[in-house]
Design a protein around this motif. Structure first.
Motif, mmCIF file in Angstrom:
data_model
loop_
_atom_site.group_PDB
_atom_site.id
_atom_site.type_symbol
_atom_site.label_atom_id
_atom_site.label_comp_id
_atom_site.label_asym_id
_atom_site.label_seq_id
_atom_site.Cartn_x
_atom_site.Cartn_y
_atom_site.Cartn_z
ATOM 1 N N VAL A 97 0.845 -1.190 0.000
ATOM 2 C CA VAL A 97 0.000 0.000 0.000
ATOM 3 C C VAL A 97 0.889 1.250 0.000
ATOM 4 O O VAL A 97 0.658 2.211 -0.747
ATOM 5 C CB VAL A 97 -0.959 0.010 1.205
ATOM 6 N N ARG A 98 1.894 1.226 0.830
ATOM 7 C CA ARG A 98 2.831 2.370 0.872
ATOM 8 C C ARG A 98 3.496 2.561 -0.489
ATOM 9 O O ARG A 98 3.637 3.694 -0.972
ATOM 10 C CB ARG A 98 3.882 2.135 1.949
ATOM 11 N N ARG A 99 3.893 1.451 -1.127
ATOM 12 C CA ARG A 99 4.531 1.533 -2.445
ATOM 13 C C ARG A 99 3.580 2.172 -3.467
ATOM 14 O O ARG A 99 3.961 3.021 -4.265
ATOM 15 C CB ARG A 99 4.959 0.138 -2.879
ATOM 16 N N ILE A 155 -0.958 8.586 6.050
ATOM 17 C CA ILE A 155 -0.709 7.160 6.288
ATOM 18 C C ILE A 155 0.447 6.979 7.263
ATOM 19 O O ILE A 155 0.369 6.192 8.203
ATOM 20 C CB ILE A 155 -0.427 6.436 4.955
ATOM 21 N N GLU A 156 1.534 7.719 7.054
ATOM 22 C CA GLU A 156 2.685 7.597 7.947
ATOM 23 C C GLU A 156 2.328 8.009 9.372
ATOM 24 O O GLU A 156 2.763 7.372 10.339
ATOM 25 C CB GLU A 156 3.846 8.440 7.421
ATOM 26 N N LEU A 161 -3.804 1.090 13.643
ATOM 27 C CA LEU A 161 -4.585 1.269 12.421
ATOM 28 C C LEU A 161 -3.769 0.763 11.245
ATOM 29 O O LEU A 161 -2.590 1.097 11.103
ATOM 30 C CB LEU A 161 -4.938 2.745 12.235
ATOM 31 N N ASN A 162 -4.420 -0.013 10.375
ATOM 32 C CA ASN A 162 -3.822 -0.435 9.113
ATOM 33 C C ASN A 162 -4.532 0.327 7.986
ATOM 34 O O ASN A 162 -5.766 0.366 7.957
ATOM 35 C CB ASN A 162 -3.982 -1.947 8.916
ATOM 36 N N PRO A 163 -3.791 0.908 7.027
ATOM 37 C CA PRO A 163 -4.388 1.831 6.058
ATOM 38 C C PRO A 163 -4.994 1.132 4.845
ATOM 39 O O PRO A 163 -4.784 1.531 3.702
ATOM 40 C CB PRO A 163 -3.180 2.672 5.631
#
Length: 425
Positions: free
Chosen positions: A93-95, A117-118, A304-306
Motif C-alpha cells: 500500500v505504501r509503495r 498514512i505515515e 490502524l492499518n491503512p
C-alpha cells in the motif's frame, strides 16, 4: 490461463499473491462478476489456477521502476477501461501511494496521502492521538532502536509497564525491509533481559525506526477484536464491520493475523473509531486491531492499518461486500447520497481460514459450543473455498493448504492449557 474479458467494464489490479489477494478478488467477483489481475513475482499459491484471477508477473515488487513500467504496460493493454489499484499488505500500500504521481490518472488509487498514512500507522503517534481523544488504548512506551546503546541501561524508561510486555515495530512498512534472528510480527518479553536481547538483535539488523512496548492485556487470541471502517471522499465514516477474533495466525511470517472471526456489532467501538478517523480526515478503508481488557471491561485500540485487512473477507462474510464502496465512489463517481449515513454490519457469521476441527482445539468451552452451532447451521465462510472458482488444481491446493495448517500448528503452536471452565490455565 485466465484472462480479463475485453468487455469487462473495470479491472481491479491487486498487488500480491497471498490469501488476502485472493479474498479481494473473490469479493470483486461476487459483487460484479469481474476478473481481477494479481501482480506478483511468481503468480503462485492462492492466486494460481483461478478462474477469477489473471496472474501477471513482475520481476521485483521492491523495484519501483520495474513495477511502474509493468503497471503502465497493463494500463496500455486495457485502453480506456478504468483500473483500480489495491493491496492488503502494508508495504505494498505504501509503495502504491509513493508511486501515485507516476500511476495516476491511469490507475484509480483510493488511499489517503502518504503523510497521513505515515502519521496513523506510526504506532507511537497513533497511541498519542488515542490519548488526546480519550480513546481506550494500552499503556505504551516508545523505544528508539537507534539509541539502544544509550537506552538499554535507562532504569526509568519502562516506568509504568509490568512484564511480560508486548514488543512490536512502530513502522510495519519499514520493518519489512530488515531481518534478524527470531524476527516476528509481534514479540513478547517476559523480563527486561529478554527485551534487551530482542532490542539488541533489532538494533544489529540496522532497523532505524522505533519499537512499541505495550502493556500485555490478559487473555489469549479470543480476546482480540477487529474493526474495518470506510470513510468517503469528504472524510465521513460511512460503513463499519466489527468482529470477535477467535484465533490468530501463529506462523512467524503471519503472526497476529486473524484466522477466525465471528462477525457482529459493537456500536461503542465504532463510535470511537468514527471520532478518530473524522478527526484526522481519513479517506478509504481503515482496519483496526483491538483487544478486550477483562480488567476494566473496555475494548482497546492497538493500531490502524491503512487498507482492507489481510482477513478482509470477514467483511464480505458479514453480508456487506466492502469493494462496493470503492467501485461506487471511485469508479462510478457516486456521492453515496443513496446510502445510509453510517451502516454498521450486524450479521453473525464465522469467517475462518483454518479447518473448523483445527479451530475447535484452541477454543474455550463457550466459544467451542458457539462454533459447533454455527457450523451445524452452515454459518461458516472460508475465503479460499469459492464454489464459483472450481478449477481442480486450485481446489487441490486449498485442501493441501488446510492439511498443512494442521501440521504447522501442531509444530509451532500446540493448544494452550485451559482450566475446567476453558480459561487459560
Amino acid at each position: 490461463m485466465t484472462r480479463v474479458p475485453d468487455t469487462q467494464r473495470f479491472v481491479p489490479v491487486l498487488l500480491g499473491a497471498d490469501a488476502s489477494t485472493y479474498s479481494l478478488a473473490r469479493s470483486f467477483h461476487e459483487e460484479y462478476d469481474v476478473v481481477s489481475v494479481a501482480v506478483s513475482r511468481l503468480g503462485a499459491g492462492p492466486v494460481a489456477n483461478s478462474r477469477i484471477i489473471e496472474t501477471s508477473q513482475v520481476s521485483d515488487l521492491d523495484d519501483a521502476d520495474a513495477l511502474v513500467a509493468h503497471l503502465l504496460e497493463l494500463g496500455q493493454r486495457f485502453g480506456e477501461t478504468p483500473l483500480i489499484l489495491l493491496s492488503s499488505t502494508d508495504f505494498l500500500v505504501r509503495r502504491i501511494v509513493e508511486l501515485r504521481h507516476k500511476l495516476e490518472p491511469r490507475f484509480t488509487i483510493p488511499y489517503p496521502d502518504l503523510a497521513l498514512i505515515e502519521r496513523m500507522t506510526d504506532k507511537a503517534q497513533f497511541s498519542e492521538l488515542c490519548g488526546e481523544l480519550a480513546i481506550a488504548h494500552p499503556q505504551t512506551v516508545v523505544y528508539e532502536v537507534a539509541r539502544h546503546p544509550q537506552l538499554r541501561d535507562d532504569a526509568e524508561l519502562l516506568a509504568g509497564l509490568k512484564f511480560p510486555i508486548i514488543a512490536k515495530t512502530g513502522n510495519s512498512a519499514l520493518y519489512h525491509q530488515y531481518d534478524f534472528p527470531g524476527k516476528q510480527k509481534v514479540h513478547t518479553a517476559a523480563s527486561r533481559e529478554e527485551l534487551m536481547d530482542l532490542m539488541q538483535r533489532v538494533h544489529d539488523s540496522g532497523y532505524p525506526g522505533t519499537f512499541i512496548l505495550q502493556d500485555m492485556i490478559p487473555g489469549l487470541d479470543e480476546g482480540m477484536r477487529i474493526l474495518t471502517c470506510y470513510s468517503d471522499k469528504s472524510g465521513a465514516v460511512r460503513f463499519a464491520s466489527y468482529g470477535h477474533v477467535l484465533m490468530e495466525e501463529h506462523l512467524p511470517a503471519t503472526l497476529g493475523v486473524p484466522a477466525a472471526i465471528v462477525t457482529g456489532e459493537n456500536h461503542e467501538v465504532v463510535q470511537e473509531a468514527k471520532r478518530l478517523l473524522e478527526h484526522v480526515g481519513w479517506r478509504g478503508y481503515a482496519n483496526f486491531d483491538l483487544k478486550y481488557d477483562p480488567r476494566d471491561g473496555r475494548t482497546k485500540f492497538f493500531e490502524l492499518n491503512p487498507r482492507l485487512g489481510r482477513s478482509n473477507f470477514y467483511v464480505t462474510a458479514s453480508g456487506h461486500n466492502p469493494v462496493r464502496y470503492y467501485v461506487e465512489e471511485y469508479v462510478e463517481g457516486s456521492d453515496l447520497s443513496d446510502e445510509p449515513a453510517l451502516l454498521e454490519s450486524s450479521k453473525e457469521e464465522l469467517y475462518t481460514s483454518l479447518p473448523v476441527p483445527l479451530l475447535l482445539r484452541y477454543l474455550p468451552n463457550d466459544l467451542r459450543r458457539k462454533v459447533i452451532g454455527m457450523a451445524a447451521r452452515g454459518r461458516v465462510t472460508n475465503p479460499m473455498m469459492y464454489v464459483r472458482d472450481p478449477n481442480p488444481r486450485r481446489w487441490a491446493y486449498v485442501l493441501a493448504y488446510g492439511v498443512n495448517q494442521v501440521r504447522k500448528y501442531a509444530r509451532v503452536y500446540p493448544p494452550p492449557k485451559r482450566d475446567r471452565d476453558g480459561q487459560p490455565a
